[in-house]
Design a protein around this motif. Sequence first.
Motif, PDB file in Angstrom:
ATOM      1  N   THR A  51       0.756  -1.308   0.174  1.00  0.00           N
ATOM      2  CA  THR A  51       0.117  -0.078   0.095  1.00  0.00           C
ATOM      3  C   THR A  51       0.903   1.250  -0.001  1.00  0.00           C
ATOM      4  OG1 THR A  51      -0.234   0.088   2.051  1.00  0.00           O
ATOM      5  CG2 THR A  51      -1.799  -1.415   1.315  1.00  0.00           C
ATOM      6  N   GLN A  52       0.431   2.531   0.257  1.00  0.00           N
ATOM      7  CA  GLN A  52       0.994   3.852   0.332  1.00  0.00           C
ATOM      8  C   GLN A  52       1.676   4.159   1.600  1.00  0.00           C
ATOM      9  OE1 GLN A  52       1.549   5.251  -2.577  1.00  0.00           O
ATOM     10  NE2 GLN A  52       0.400   3.704  -3.534  1.00  0.00           N
TER      11      GLN A  52
ATOM     12  N   HIS B 175      -1.548  -2.829   7.609  1.00  0.00           N
ATOM     13  CA  HIS B 175      -1.762  -3.009   6.209  1.00  0.00           C
ATOM     14  C   HIS B 175      -0.734  -2.240   5.408  1.00  0.00           C
ATOM     15  CE1 HIS B 175      -5.562  -4.561   7.022  1.00  0.00           C
ATOM     16  NE2 HIS B 175      -6.142  -3.464   7.750  1.00  0.00           N
TER      17      HIS B 175
END
Length: 258
Positions: free
Chosen positions: A98-99, A167
């Motif tokens: 993810t970012q 995450h």
Amino acid sequence: MTLARTAGRSKTISRLLCALIALYAVARLLSVFPNRVPMLAIVALQVLVPLTFAVIHGAVTYSPRAVLTFVAICIVIGNTIENIGVRTGFPYGHYYFTQLMGPRILSVPIFLGLAYVGMAYLSWILASLILNGALAGTRIVTVPILATAIMVAWDLSSDPVWSTVLHAWIWRDGGRYFGVPLTNFAGWILTNFVIYQLFAFYVRSRPISTQPAMPHPNLALLFYALCAAANILILIPLAGLPNISDPAGTQWRARSIG
């Protein structure tokens, strides 16, 4: 270099390494309050401080050229296999980033690639000390094997937090270990053993010391112990969280993951 200058240089390096250990402790404390400090800043500190420690400690323990070789091996092998893993699912399993960890090179965050260096170096030093350092005889293989086991043990405690809870990366199909597939750890064994074995061959081929000189090994052990103990802090922000679902829909107790 005179004895007095040597002693003074050793004290300066020890103080610098101690300062880095203290800074890393602060970085781990900041992770308890992720909403007050930008997560990317916490990630940067937790990656760059161990990397800096490894470069300084490695330059003294081995040589500047040797530690830069170790850094290069970690970055090249780690990033190559991670990129293959994201694109194909081999050898870790199917996942994507993810970012949360910031900018990437191809499919892998820059900080993830650099994160290999610090912990990989500390695991190598710990294995070297346990097996008496010098890469003679069977230790050319046993030191890399033990270092790999130590490194994978660290991932056992950290991967579920960074994936299932934070995450930073997502395991598409979840997994049996708190949302992490067991193939991930098989992939870690492969990746880290390749890194360590290549470095062992490099060290063996050059006339440099393979037995760290005191007191710096103690500081490396302290740093690794801090990394392990700081995982207990993870329980603080997880205490109030409900059950967490992985992408497969399996429910996990947040406190159990910590």
